[in-house]
Design a protein around this motif. Structure first.
Motif, PDB file in Angstrom:
ATOM      1  N   LEU A 331      24.555   3.284  45.217  1.00  0.00           N
ATOM      2  CA  LEU A 331      25.144   3.419  43.883  1.00  0.00           C
ATOM      3  C   LEU A 331      24.618   2.276  43.037  1.00  0.00           C
ATOM      4  O   LEU A 331      24.575   1.126  43.487  1.00  0.00           O
ATOM      5  CB  LEU A 331      26.669   3.351  43.943  1.00  0.00           C
ATOM      6  N   MET A 332      24.226   2.566  41.815  1.00  0.00           N
ATOM      7  CA  MET A 332      23.683   1.535  40.916  1.00  0.00           C
ATOM      8  C   MET A 332      24.392   1.607  39.573  1.00  0.00           C
ATOM      9  O   MET A 332      23.770   1.786  38.541  1.00  0.00           O
ATOM     10  CB  MET A 332      22.178   1.743  40.759  1.00  0.00           C
ATOM     11  N   GLY A 333      25.694   1.483  39.627  1.00  0.00           N
ATOM     12  CA  GLY A 333      26.499   1.525  38.419  1.00  0.00           C
ATOM     13  C   GLY A 333      27.346   2.792  38.321  1.00  0.00           C
ATOM     14  O   GLY A 333      28.340   2.817  37.579  1.00  0.00           O
ATOM     15  N   GLU A 334      26.965   3.837  39.065  1.00  0.00           N
ATOM     16  CA  GLU A 334      27.741   5.079  39.015  1.00  0.00           C
ATOM     17  C   GLU A 334      29.151   4.830  39.573  1.00  0.00           C
ATOM     18  O   GLU A 334      29.329   4.018  40.483  1.00  0.00           O
ATOM     19  CB  GLU A 334      27.055   6.181  39.835  1.00  0.00           C
ATOM     20  N   TYR A 335      30.106   5.546  39.054  1.00  0.00           N
ATOM     21  CA  TYR A 335      31.522   5.409  39.449  1.00  0.00           C
ATOM     22  C   TYR A 335      32.038   3.981  39.211  1.00  0.00           C
ATOM     23  O   TYR A 335      32.991   3.536  39.854  1.00  0.00           O
ATOM     24  CB  TYR A 335      31.731   5.783  40.936  1.00  0.00           C
ATOM     25  N   GLY A 336      31.349   3.230  38.339  1.00  0.00           N
ATOM     26  CA  GLY A 336      31.745   1.841  38.102  1.00  0.00           C
ATOM     27  C   GLY A 336      31.479   0.946  39.295  1.00  0.00           C
ATOM     28  O   GLY A 336      32.080  -0.122  39.414  1.00  0.00           O
ATOM     29  N   MET A 337      30.580   1.374  40.173  1.00  0.00           N
ATOM     30  CA  MET A 337      30.361   0.648  41.430  1.00  0.00           C
ATOM     31  C   MET A 337      28.880   0.478  41.726  1.00  0.00           C
ATOM     32  O   MET A 337      28.022   1.110  41.129  1.00  0.00           O
ATOM     33  CB  MET A 337      30.971   1.443  42.604  1.00  0.00           C
ATOM     34  N   GLY A 338      28.615  -0.367  42.702  1.00  0.00           N
ATOM     35  CA  GLY A 338      27.308  -0.426  43.329  1.00  0.00           C
ATOM     36  C   GLY A 338      27.508  -0.303  44.822  1.00  0.00           C
ATOM     37  O   GLY A 338      28.626  -0.181  45.301  1.00  0.00           O
ATOM     38  N   GLY A 339      26.414  -0.321  45.575  1.00  0.00           N
ATOM     39  CA  GLY A 339      26.530  -0.364  47.027  1.00  0.00           C
ATOM     40  C   GLY A 339      26.455   0.984  47.707  1.00  0.00           C
ATOM     41  O   GLY A 339      26.086   1.994  47.113  1.00  0.00           O
ATOM     42  N   LYS A 340      26.847   0.982  48.972  1.00  0.00           N
ATOM     43  CA  LYS A 340      26.630   2.133  49.862  1.00  0.00           C
ATOM     44  C   LYS A 340      27.888   2.409  50.655  1.00  0.00           C
ATOM     45  O   LYS A 340      28.978   2.174  50.178  1.00  0.00           O
ATOM     46  CB  LYS A 340      25.449   1.831  50.772  1.00  0.00           C
ATOM     47  N   ALA A 341      27.737   2.934  51.881  1.00  0.00           N
ATOM     48  CA  ALA A 341      28.867   3.144  52.787  1.00  0.00           C
ATOM     49  C   ALA A 341      29.901   4.127  52.245  1.00  0.00           C
ATOM     50  O   ALA A 341      31.080   4.046  52.580  1.00  0.00           O
ATOM     51  CB  ALA A 341      29.524   1.810  53.158  1.00  0.00           C
ATOM     52  N   LEU A 342      29.460   5.021  51.373  1.00  0.00           N
ATOM     53  CA  LEU A 342      30.325   6.099  50.886  1.00  0.00           C
ATOM     54  C   LEU A 342      29.571   7.421  51.037  1.00  0.00           C
ATOM     55  O   LEU A 342      28.352   7.423  51.232  1.00  0.00           O
ATOM     56  CB  LEU A 342      30.692   5.864  49.418  1.00  0.00           C
ATOM     57  N   LEU A 343      30.300   8.519  50.933  1.00  0.00           N
ATOM     58  CA  LEU A 343      29.672   9.820  51.193  1.00  0.00           C
ATOM     59  C   LEU A 343      29.263  10.558  49.917  1.00  0.00           C
ATOM     60  O   LEU A 343      28.927  11.739  49.965  1.00  0.00           O
ATOM     61  CB  LEU A 343      30.593  10.690  52.059  1.00  0.00           C
ATOM     62  N   TYR A 344      29.292   9.889  48.791  1.00  0.00           N
ATOM     63  CA  TYR A 344      28.673  10.476  47.599  1.00  0.00           C
ATOM     64  C   TYR A 344      27.196  10.752  47.892  1.00  0.00           C
ATOM     65  O   TYR A 344      26.547   9.977  48.618  1.00  0.00           O
ATOM     66  CB  TYR A 344      28.749   9.492  46.422  1.00  0.00           C
ATOM     67  N   ASP A 345      26.644  11.791  47.276  1.00  0.00           N
ATOM     68  CA  ASP A 345      25.221  12.093  47.481  1.00  0.00           C
ATOM     69  C   ASP A 345      24.341  10.887  47.173  1.00  0.00           C
ATOM     70  O   ASP A 345      23.327  10.658  47.832  1.00  0.00           O
ATOM     71  CB  ASP A 345      24.777  13.263  46.583  1.00  0.00           C
ATOM     72  N   LEU A 346      24.702  10.119  46.137  1.00  0.00           N
ATOM     73  CA  LEU A 346      23.857   8.987  45.754  1.00  0.00           C
ATOM     74  C   LEU A 346      23.757   7.939  46.859  1.00  0.00           C
ATOM     75  O   LEU A 346      22.795   7.184  46.924  1.00  0.00           O
ATOM     76  CB  LEU A 346      24.381   8.332  44.472  1.00  0.00           C
ATOM     77  N   ALA A 347      24.759   7.893  47.735  1.00  0.00           N
ATOM     78  CA  ALA A 347      24.729   6.914  48.824  1.00  0.00           C
ATOM     79  C   ALA A 347      24.302   7.532  50.152  1.00  0.00           C
ATOM     80  O   ALA A 347      23.716   6.857  51.001  1.00  0.00           O
ATOM     81  CB  ALA A 347      26.103   6.266  48.984  1.00  0.00           C
ATOM     82  N   SER A 348      24.583   8.819  50.347  1.00  0.00           N
ATOM     83  CA  SER A 348      24.354   9.389  51.683  1.00  0.00           C
ATOM     84  C   SER A 348      23.197  10.388  51.740  1.00  0.00           C
ATOM     85  O   SER A 348      22.824  10.838  52.811  1.00  0.00           O
ATOM     86  CB  SER A 348      25.634  10.053  52.200  1.00  0.00           C
ATOM     87  N   LYS A 349      22.613  10.703  50.605  1.00  0.00           N
ATOM     88  CA  LYS A 349      21.482  11.634  50.590  1.00  0.00           C
ATOM     89  C   LYS A 349      20.193  10.823  50.461  1.00  0.00           C
ATOM     90  O   LYS A 349      20.160   9.798  49.764  1.00  0.00           O
ATOM     91  CB  LYS A 349      21.636  12.571  49.395  1.00  0.00           C
TER      92      LYS A 349
END
Ligand SMILES: [Ca+2]
Length: 518
Positions: A331-349
């Protein structure tokens, strides 16, 4: 007789094993390229609007792209163990916040170990990421060629204590230094063996820390354009490339993250926002991250182009399979967040494609939208090497989809995140058709088997997304679908996968005498 032997040695390209009459067919060489934190759709050939990656685009036109490829575990190190073993973290037990370490019996069934056992010359370059737990300073012994390191490499590798391996390289910057290591590998491959080279680039992960400014605290680093660094000012890639573009940073940058995942489930102040990386973006730091991130991808593209040229120059191109993937997204700003370890497509795809010299022309340059898992990579590599996969490997060979795109394939995919540092919750989910359902449970650090047995537990938070109507996954439909057959079915599927894996883990751990690290 001696003359004939000499002739063969001269004419036979290195790595091209000469078939003997009546023997097995020539074995394929394999190059497995893995990037770090690279999210899907981040090459120009995948439709990214402004990044330039001409070499990867050219390679992809001769390859099959997998446009629905998911990582088994969206965090660096456990993701790598899952790729090596072809198993979910829940089963192999290795993660930043789990209780187990990889042991020798488990290593014996990883793809590099199996290929080595079957006569391959096996090399590794880059970030191995498993020595946090195990084989500390001994992983090198498990490869015939080793230019690896544990952990994350800094952009300027000479300032990193874990990067001694690259000291001999001419390049100060890590990605071209790894390119030099690739050359070293190909200059030393034996003529009488097939090879498997795994290259784990440490970018674009390396684009958002103090590495570019070793003397400036990480929190300030992202406020300064990397091109202001005198060492980078005139660099064609890492200086000011992309800096003059109008870059649309995510609309949610710097906004309230708790609109998407409540604070009681994931409190950003407990390390996720600013510890280690500056992920509490404002528009300036977010834009700088985007510029650096895509500069790193263009830097990577150049090395992949060099690799392809090397394969052609050494006449290995027609006998070498190339598999490309990333260890997870970001994540690079999406959902007001950064980082990984979540199952959103942006983090897990992840971006994924495979080039094979023997694929039909009709499939080259095509995209396969079947559900693919990072657990499939080990099985695919073994398939191309003609090796039967061990029973515990959960993936399927993607070669089947390449050779026959209408192959019967999985129609649902279980996803999980068991990284619980920085207040990140346990997450389990499922992708099926247009739908993704996710359930989250309060995380436990150093978790044991009981902590990931969710049977009968009410989730702390759930998400339901229709990816066709809402590909950005911003509209949680869980309340709207409460009581529906669809939600009931998806909840049941996740619970069933979860419990099945827990049972498989118990059997597997006995079989390999799994060892706790704490
Ligand atoms: Ca990573």
């Amino acid at each position: 007789m001696r003359t004939i032997i000499v002739l063969v040695a001269v004419l036979l390209p290195v790595g091209m094993v000469l078939p003997v009459a009546g023997s097995e067919p020539v074995k394929k060489n394999i190059v497995f390229l893995l990037t770090d934190d690279q999210r899907d759709n981040t090459f120009s050939g995948m439709g990214h609007p402004w990044v330039k990656t001409p070499h990867v685009d050219r390679l992809m036109r001769q390859a099959v792209r997998f446009s629905n490829a998911y990582i088994a575990e969206p965090t660096c190190s456990p993701s790598r163990v899952s790729i090596l073993t072809g198993m979910h973290e829940r089963v192999h037990g290795i993660g930043f916040t789990s209780s187990y370490k990889l042991n020798e019996r488990q290593w014996e069934t990883t793809y590099p170990a199996l290929l080595r056992d079957h006569g391959y010359h096996v090399g590794f370059i880059g970030k191995i990421g498993i020595e946090y737990y195990t084989f500390r300073n001994r992983v090198a012994d498990k490869f015939d060629f080793w230019r690896g390191h544990n952990g994350w490499a800094k952009f300027f590798h000479r300032t990193a204590s874990n990067c001694d391996m690259y000291r001999r390289c001419e390049a100060d910057i890590i990605t071209p230094a790894m390119g030099e290591c690739i050359d070293d590998f190909f200059n030393g491959i034996p003529v009488d063996k097939p090879f498997c080279l795994s290259v784990s680039f440490s970018v674009p992960h390396g684009s958002q820390t103090k590495s570019m400014y070793p003397n400036i605290p990480a929190a300030r680093d992202m406020m300064i354009p990397a091109g202001d660094n005198p060492k980078l000012k005139d660099h064609p890639i890492y200086g000011n490339l992309y800096r003059d573009l109008k870059i649309d940073i995510p609309v949610e940058t710097g906004s309230d993250p708790y609109r998407f995942i409540p604070k009681r489930v994931m409190d950003q102040s407990k390390g996720r926002a600013s510890r280690t990386y500056k992920y509490d973006y404002d528009p300036v730091s977010c834009k700088e991250h985007h510029v650096r991130y895509y500069q790193q991808i263009t830097g990577l593209d150049r090395e992949i182009g060099e690799l392809v040229e090397t394969l052609k120059r050494k006449r290995l191109w027609r006998n070498t399979v190339i598999i490309f993937a990333s260890d997870h997204g970001l994540l690079m700003g999406e959902y007001g967040m950064g980082g990984k370890a979540l199952l959103y497509d942006l983090a897990s795809k992840i971006p994924c494609f495979i080039y094979s010299p023997d694929m039909k022309d009709s499939v080259r340059g095509t995209t396969c939208d079947k559900l693919v898992s990072s657990l499939d990579f080990a099985t695919t590599i073994l398939d191309y090497a003609g090796i039967e996969p061990p029973q515990h490997m959960a993936g399927r060979s993607l070669r089947m989809l390449i050779d026959n795109p209408s192959t019967q394939w999985r129609t649902e995919l279980f996803l999980e995140n068991l990284y619980t540092g920085r207040d990140t919750p346990f997450s389990e989910g499922i992708r099926q058709g247009d739908w993704k359902y996710i359930r989250m449970f309060d995380g436990v650090v150093d978790y044991g088997e009981g902590d990931v047995n969710f049977a009968g537990r009410k989730p702390d938070f759930e998400q339901l997304f229709n990816l066709k109507e809402d590909p950005r996954e911003t509209v949680n439909l869980i309340d709207k679908y409460e009581g529906s057959e669809l939600l009931k079915k998806l909840r049941h599927k996740v619970a069933t996968h979860s419990e099945t894996l827990n049972r498989q883990r118990d059997v597997y751990k006995k079989a390999v005498s799994a060892t706790a690290r704490r």
